[in-house]
Design a protein around this motif. Sequence first.
Motif, PDB file in Angstrom:
ATOM      1  N   LEU A   1       0.826  -1.216   0.000  1.00 14.44           N
ATOM      2  CA  LEU A   1       0.000   0.000   0.000  1.00 14.44           C
ATOM      3  C   LEU A   1       0.861   1.267   0.000  1.00 14.44           C
ATOM      4  N   CYS A   2       2.075   1.161   0.528  1.00 18.12           N
ATOM      5  CA  CYS A   2       2.942   2.343   0.651  1.00 18.12           C
ATOM      6  C   CYS A   2       4.071   2.377  -0.382  1.00 18.12           C
ATOM      7  N   LEU A   3       4.036   1.496  -1.365  1.00 18.11           N
ATOM      8  CA  LEU A   3       5.157   1.387  -2.305  1.00 18.11           C
ATOM      9  C   LEU A   3       5.278   2.571  -3.253  1.00 18.11           C
ATOM     10  N   SER A   4       4.156   3.165  -3.641  1.00 14.96           N
ATOM     11  CA  SER A   4       4.203   4.191  -4.689  1.00 14.96           C
ATOM     12  C   SER A   4       3.785   5.559  -4.156  1.00 14.96           C
ATOM     13  N   LYS A   5       4.085   6.569  -4.940  1.00 12.58           N
ATOM     14  CA  LYS A   5       3.804   7.958  -4.552  1.00 12.58           C
ATOM     15  C   LYS A   5       2.347   8.182  -4.202  1.00 12.58           C
ATOM     16  N   PHE A   6       1.451   7.617  -5.018  1.00 12.83           N
ATOM     17  CA  PHE A   6       0.026   7.832  -4.798  1.00 12.83           C
ATOM     18  C   PHE A   6      -0.673   6.608  -4.197  1.00 12.83           C
ATOM     19  N   GLY A   7       0.114   5.668  -3.695  1.00 13.87           N
ATOM     20  CA  GLY A   7      -0.460   4.519  -3.022  1.00 13.87           C
ATOM     21  C   GLY A   7      -1.223   3.596  -3.960  1.00 13.87           C
TER      22      GLY A   7
END
Length: 323
Positions: A100-106
């Motif tokens: 859930l926290c891997l990318s800039k926009f989740g």
Amino acid sequence: MVIRMKIIFMGTPDFASGALEAIVKAGHEVAAVVTQPDKPKGRGKEMQMPPVKICALKYGIPVLQPVKVREPGEVARLAAFGADIFVVAAFGQLLPEEILCLSKFGCVNIHASLLPKYRGAAPIQWAILNGEKETGITIMQMDKGLDTGDILMTRAVPIEERETGASLFDKLAETGAQLIVEALPKIEKGELKPQKQNEAEASYVGMLKKSLGLIRWEKDALSIDRLVRGLNSWPSAYTYYRKKNLKIWECEAVLEENGHEGMENTAGRIEKVEKDAFYVKTGRGLLKVTQVQLEGKKRMAVKDFLLGYPLKSGDILGGVENV
């Protein structure tokens, strides 16, 4: 300026494949598709690819099929793509916080209900089963709960009087595809204001099981009609005739002409047979049946079924425990 995002798409069934195709056609870069493993299906048990995988291969997109996406090695593999956002639609596995926290926009989810109502696995069918007049699509910012994240966008879809699970599925899949394409540039530009879900209005629905389709004739005709429509095309509503499974595909609830309703000891009895329909006694009202499928046979209109199985008034339909 048209904004294009680098996306990892996670989904499995037909409902998700339309959204994937729309995202690709909108010009976004889909770095990878994550879907469930191929599974054996049918009598021959041949391995079949999920619809989302078929769509991804059509566009030359790399496909990942982890048995458990939460495994550390799988999380690291996803992180390596450097995606701006994860788009999820009926993927089939709960995502851990690490993803859930891997990318800039989740991670954003395309959910087939107007949240917080109908969280869970089968919101489309349950909306019909429960007699709702409206449902829709929610684009939601995912958190570690089950469909509990903040709402980003919604779009309502009316449920028609004779709506089936299959027809509503198609409508919502199309609406979901349209809405995610509208949402992505707004997410990138920070134009969407996340709205907390009202927990007091929340409801949950579980996965569909074949046993849910067994018709309980002591229930009222309107409820049985919704069961038939809601479970069309899977897992389907069924009863038994001469110890054989009889699926009911098309029907209609009607009032009894004689006014004698609610007599449970006669529920499941055929009250009247016409050339193209037969009428079954329920706990309240009659069910007019116009399309059926007997075990081992093709789906057919009742007028054709009656040629081989001449039903008559007084015949009894019932669950396996009653035959």
